[in-house]
Write a protein that holds these residues in place. Sequence first.
Motif, short mmCIF file in Angstrom:
data_model
loop_
_atom_site.label_atom_id
_atom_site.label_comp_id
_atom_site.label_asym_id
_atom_site.label_seq_id
_atom_site.Cartn_x
_atom_site.Cartn_y
_atom_site.Cartn_z
N ALA A 189 1.07 -0.94 -0.05
CA ALA A 189 0.12 -0.18 0.38
C ALA A 189 0.86 1.21 0.06
O ALA A 189 0.37 1.93 -0.78
CB ALA A 189 -0.85 0.29 1.19
N ARG A 190 2.06 1.01 0.46
CA ARG A 190 2.21 2.20 1.15
C ARG A 190 3.45 2.31 -0.41
O ARG A 190 3.47 3.63 -0.85
CB ARG A 190 3.43 2.40 2.34
N GLU A 191 3.90 1.70 -0.78
CA GLU A 191 4.85 1.59 -1.94
C GLU A 191 3.85 2.46 -3.53
O GLU A 191 4.02 2.65 -4.01
CB GLU A 191 5.67 0.73 -2.61
N LEU A 192 2.66 1.49 -3.34
CA LEU A 192 2.13 1.65 -4.49
C LEU A 192 1.69 3.37 -4.57
O LEU A 192 1.85 4.12 -5.78
CB LEU A 192 0.84 0.83 -4.37
N ALA A 193 1.01 3.72 -3.02
CA ALA A 193 0.88 5.13 -2.94
C ALA A 193 1.71 5.67 -3.19
O ALA A 193 1.55 7.03 -3.87
CB ALA A 193 0.20 5.34 -1.64
N ALA A 194 3.40 5.86 -2.65
CA ALA A 194 3.90 6.71 -2.86
C ALA A 194 4.96 6.75 -4.60
O ALA A 194 4.99 7.59 -4.88
CB ALA A 194 5.39 6.09 -2.45
#
Lengths: 223, 223, 223, 223
Positions: free
Chosen positions: D96-101
């Motif tokens: 989630a964090r990676e894709l959001a970033a």
Amino acid sequence: MMSLGGQASDTPKNGGLSRIQERNRSLILDAALSEFSRKGFSGATVERIAAEAGMSKSNLLYYFSSKEAIYKATLAHILEVWLAPLKTLDPGGEPARELAAYIRQKIEMSATFPEASRLFANEVMQGAPQILPILEGDLRRLVSEKSRVIQDWIDAGKMRQVDPVQLIFMIWATTQHYADFSIQIKALTGKDLSDPVFFEETENSITTLILNGVGLTAPGNDD
Amino acid sequence: MMSLGGQASDTPKNGGLSRIQERNRSLILDAALSEFSRKGFSGATVERIAAEAGMSKSNLLYYFSSKEAIYKATLAHILEVWLAPLKTLDPGGEPARELAAYIRQKIEMSATFPEASRLFANEVMQGAPQILPILEGDLRRLVSEKSRVIQDWIDAGKMRQVDPVQLIFMIWATTQHYADFSIQIKALTGKDLSDPVFFEETENSITTLILNGVGLTAPGNDD
Amino acid sequence: MMSLGGQASDTPKNGGLSRIQERNRSLILDAALSEFSRKGFSGATVERIAAEAGMSKSNLLYYFSSKEAIYKATLAHILEVWLAPLKTLDPGGEPARELAAYIRQKIEMSATFPEASRLFANEVMQGAPQILPILEGDLRRLVSEKSRVIQDWIDAGKMRQVDPVQLIFMIWATTQHYADFSIQIKALTGKDLSDPVFFEETENSITTLILNGVGLTAPGNDD
Amino acid sequence: MMSLGGQASDTPKNGGLSRIQERNRSLILDAALSEFSRKGFSGATVERIAAEAGMSKSNLLYYFSSKEAIYKATLAHILEVWLAPLKTLDPGGEPARELAAYIRQKIEMSATFPEASRLFANEVMQGAPQILPILEGDLRRLVSEKSRVIQDWIDAGKMRQVDPVQLIFMIWATTQHYADFSIQIKALTGKDLSDPVFFEETENSITTLILNGVGLTAPGNDD
DNA sequence: CATGAATGAGTTTTCATTCAT
DNA sequence: TATGAATGAAAACTCATTCAT
């Protein structure tokens, strides 16, 4: 030079023209005058102007961005000199001498720059698309001013009553006719203004007719 | 009609023209005069002429086989009427009355057919490509003949010495100027020959100037 | 057809188009779509369009008076069909079914008319010189209307809160991407939408992602 | 810098660039980006690029030997930065964090370098004449690698099953849409990404939709 | 008689590129 | 480095004219 309204100069960048630029512009304007006066705006081709100016079409378009720009520049180039004679009409002079001088100048223009005359005639006959503003502005003012001069002579009893504007028109008409219709004149008489005898004869005829026409006597021809 | 030498008639087959043919030819010639006089030969387009004549380009080309053919026909159509006034100069008449009548007729032509005048001017200014033979032939003979008439008046002491051909030129020049340069005249005076007052004024000015110029007095204006 | 403001039709004269006219216009528009979508407006040449349409450049210009006119007509021709799918979004339908149907239609358009998609993208990317008024008018109204529909679904608790306009943008973005960037997609996957398997896969991916994204479940695929 | 295969470097002689050279190359590339992204390759003119870069056409061509060379250099100049975000996708991070970033970075690119986005879109839509090899090489490898990362997350049950490549396409599509179609978006909403509120809104919409779409929950926004 | 369709030759203009300085 | 001058190739038109019906 009389401005024809277009968007500023048509020469590359900087203010002063280089030697080459000046030379080329001049070559182009000469060629353009020749071509436009002979063929009219539509009949002229950029290619022929370029050829006559001794350069490539593209190079010509480097100096003037379009056919219309060349045309406008040619007109502007000519207009000044074409309208100059009238400006010399001197209120302080003798009417006969002044008018005779003006007529002579106009005939000389017709003899020297018949192409300019025809270009101008052409432009006006097409409805003066480029120079109408000048006709309605500068020229109108000039004619008003000089009409006043003539009217003053009339009021002072120095010459016969005549509408000064009409008199100016008649001088224009008669003198320019020898440039604009030179082919016809040549067809009918075998001569044109480049023949000094015919020039003399024509000048005498016009001057005598017009001066007599307004009740003056031609001054002794001492130039 | 004055022939312009073209290759035979330009009408279909049979000799007589049908009603509709005659009408269409006439429509075309009118439209062509308008177009050619405004734009010159090169600037004119067959399409616009056809549109103004109310027919298709193809149909127009059924009547006249080419743009040049239309142009020639238009010129021929006009030439006759354009040169007619000079023919009326009557050797038996009074010089003043005859010249005044001639001038009036020429001004009337300028007022009534300014387009014809401009077409003619245009043609001559382009070097008279079509009508040069006529200028050198028919017109030259006509001018010679009428010059003789004027010369006879001079020889009879009825008017001042003047080169008759130059006199004719000056009458042409002054009168036609009001048609050919009407835009300029309008720009300078706000008027043109369609204004009856200006017409009168112009006629008086020209007539007076020229008659006085050749030592005559304007006849009472009784028409 | 959605009007692009130009000055009326660009076809000769009379109202109804002849068989030939209709055929040729159609050939031209097809060729133009192909050329414009591949090269953009500036990169396209009239000559190539004519060649692809199987006619001479001049003949093409008989049907459309200028390159820009062809371009406008091509855009107009496409716009209608391009924007049609959105109109079918039915306020009375089930959100999942409606959105899925819309997405499918958009992908089908991308598969069937990728050139139209690219032409449209190109036009918009250049600043929408031709269709800006349509974007700001008709399209804006349509989007407003359909946003209302989606908002109503949200308000009725049928789907997750999301800005309806942004949702529409995302559907456009994802579906059109497969047409506009098909070369890139082919370079990366070796496939494009003309491959039925890839088409299916793509449709599933997009539909699932978006429906899930807004809290819906993809309906059974029964068409 | 990503090489576009052209024939050697396009800089004069010696290896190192002088201060002035570096500056001028940079000015040119900026101007070229602006021009090419707005007009496309064919619509752009060397003269305008030179003008915008504040130098003469000739001088520009001293730095880049042809229009195509400028274009290639501009593309290469951009490509690196354009593709950078994907490289940051960290296999070790939380999906989630990676894709959001990643999404955020892509939107930021669209906001900061919309011209680059359009240039890239243009190039691809024309068939990627210059960068096809890169798409098929470097980019393909990069996408493969990152797809593997995503697939690993899926296999680890951290996110819903989805074709990783398609997911990447959808992120590209949605984020780049706001740059490429900004005119349309402005026409429909009155806003674009330069408006911080709209930027936030857009980022939220896209992130939420995509993360939800793949069964993740948006991480707290803590930057 | 009439017209729509088609064309080819010419003309203006644009533009990347080269040359000379 | 830098620029003004020059060019040739291409491109968009325009228009008189022809063809088919």
